[in-house]
Design a protein around this motif. Structure first.
Motif, PDB file in Angstrom:
ATOM      1  N   ALA A  50      -6.200   2.222   0.386  1.00 40.31           N
ATOM      2  CA  ALA A  50      -4.917   2.561  -0.236  1.00 40.31           C
ATOM      3  C   ALA A  50      -4.589   1.584  -1.362  1.00 40.31           C
ATOM      4  N   SER A  60       0.810  -1.226   0.000  1.00 36.43           N
ATOM      5  CA  SER A  60       0.000   0.000   0.000  1.00 36.43           C
ATOM      6  C   SER A  60       0.838   1.268   0.000  1.00 36.43           C
ATOM      7  N   SER A  61       2.132   1.178   0.330  1.00 35.82           N
ATOM      8  CA  SER A  61       2.968   2.381   0.395  1.00 35.82           C
ATOM      9  C   SER A  61       4.434   1.978   0.340  1.00 35.82           C
ATOM     10  N   GLY A  62       5.307   2.986   0.327  1.00 32.37           N
ATOM     11  CA  GLY A  62       6.738   2.753   0.444  1.00 32.37           C
ATOM     12  C   GLY A  62       7.321   1.863  -0.624  1.00 32.37           C
ATOM     13  N   THR A  68      10.695   6.424   2.504  1.00 30.84           N
ATOM     14  CA  THR A  68       9.475   5.653   2.251  1.00 30.84           C
ATOM     15  C   THR A  68       8.365   5.984   3.237  1.00 30.84           C
ATOM     16  N   GLY A  69       8.693   6.628   4.335  1.00 28.14           N
ATOM     17  CA  GLY A  69       7.738   6.817   5.421  1.00 28.14           C
ATOM     18  C   GLY A  69       7.968   5.840   6.558  1.00 28.14           C
ATOM     19  N   ALA A 105       4.769  -0.317  -2.719  1.00 29.15           N
ATOM     20  CA  ALA A 105       4.089   0.392  -3.812  1.00 29.15           C
ATOM     21  C   ALA A 105       5.052   0.647  -4.968  1.00 29.15           C
ATOM     22  N   GLU A 106       6.321   0.905  -4.651  1.00 32.95           N
ATOM     23  CA  GLU A 106       7.304   1.137  -5.718  1.00 32.95           C
ATOM     24  C   GLU A 106       7.595  -0.152  -6.484  1.00 32.95           C
ATOM     25  N   LEU A 160      -4.181   2.544  -5.395  1.00 25.37           N
ATOM     26  CA  LEU A 160      -2.980   2.194  -6.157  1.00 25.37           C
ATOM     27  C   LEU A 160      -3.330   1.293  -7.329  1.00 25.37           C
TER      28      LEU A 160
END
Length: 253
Positions: A37, A10-12, A183-184, A15-16, A41
């Motif tokens: 999320a 979902s992130s970081g 990335t968070g 997601a990449e 995406l």
């Protein structure tokens, strides 16, 4: 290799990985807890790259929900060619002050979950004679760094062994070991670039970490350490006393 399953998508970095694999034409299965999320995406990836994207909103620490991911990995009708074990979270380095139940969840997510998903993915991959497993570890796995370093050290060791055993059968296993990355992940623990002894020059970009790790995985490397600066740091840790390496590991959060 036309379909990849990514945890922590979902992130970081997750997601990449999704974006860069979709750019190669790979269909995706995105796994994380945050359905909203994931759906957002997924819509972007379908629109930009014209690929199929499935969403599995699950908590990998809950057995019944994790079973859905294991079942998806062994689905022969929709085979998974690439597994990216990326889900994770960090804890403060002060083990003695951390809640022990948080530490146990941390251990399960960083060790038990990738072990179970790798085990599930290996069955169909070995039967087909091809597949790729990417385990997102950390340079912390080479440096004494509380339980996070210990968990990532296990993942590196396991990946090295698994790659040596299964690569001759067509299935490679790569431990990806980035350093501090935008990335968070670290920011959620209150660590910002330039703070607490981590120089701005030691921060990496997610796109560079993922691109280099995918190249290394395609070459069948057991361990990928993105960027020369961290390759040099890991090499240095083999030469210095353990006490000095532990001081390096105490930087940041």
């Amino acid at each position: 290799m036309k379909r990849a399953l990514i945890t922590g998508a979902s992130s970081g970095l997750g997601a990449e990985y999704a974006r860069q694999l979709a750019a190669t034409g790979a269909d995706l299965v995105l796994v994380a807890r945050d359905r909203d999320a994931l759906e957002k995406l997924a819509q972007q990836l379908r629109r930009v790259y014209d690929v199929e994207v499935e969403v599995l909103a699950v908590d990998l620490l809950k057995r019944r929900q994790r079973t859905k991911v294991e079942e998806r990995l062994v689905d022969a009708d929709r085979p998974i060619g690439i597994l990216v074990n990326n889900a994770g979270f960090g804890l403060p380095l002060a083990f003695e002050r951390n809640d022990i139940d948080d530490e146990v969840r941390h251990l399960h997510l960083h060790v038990e979950v990738p072990m179970r998903l790798t085990h599930a993915a290996l069955q169909p991959m070995l039967a087909r004679g091809n597949g790729r497993i990417i385990n997102v570890a950390s340079v912390a796995g080479f440096i004494p760094r509380s339980t996070y370093g210990a968990c990532k050290g296990w993942l590196i060791s396991f990946s090295r062994w698994a790659n040596d055993r299964y690569a001759p059968q067509g299935v490679t296993v790569t431990a990806v070991c980035p350093g501090f990355t935008h990335t968070g992940f670290h920011e959620r623990m209150g660590l910002l670039p330039g703070r607490e002894g981590v120089s701005p020059g030691m921060w990496l970009e997610a796109r560079d970490v993922v691109a280099e790790s995918l190249r290394d995985a395609a070459r069948g490397k057991a361990v990928s350490i993105p960027s020369f600066r961290y390759k040099a740091l890991v090499a240095l840790t083999r030469l210095v006393p353990a006490s000095l390496a532990a001081k390096v590991g105490a930087q940041g959060r």
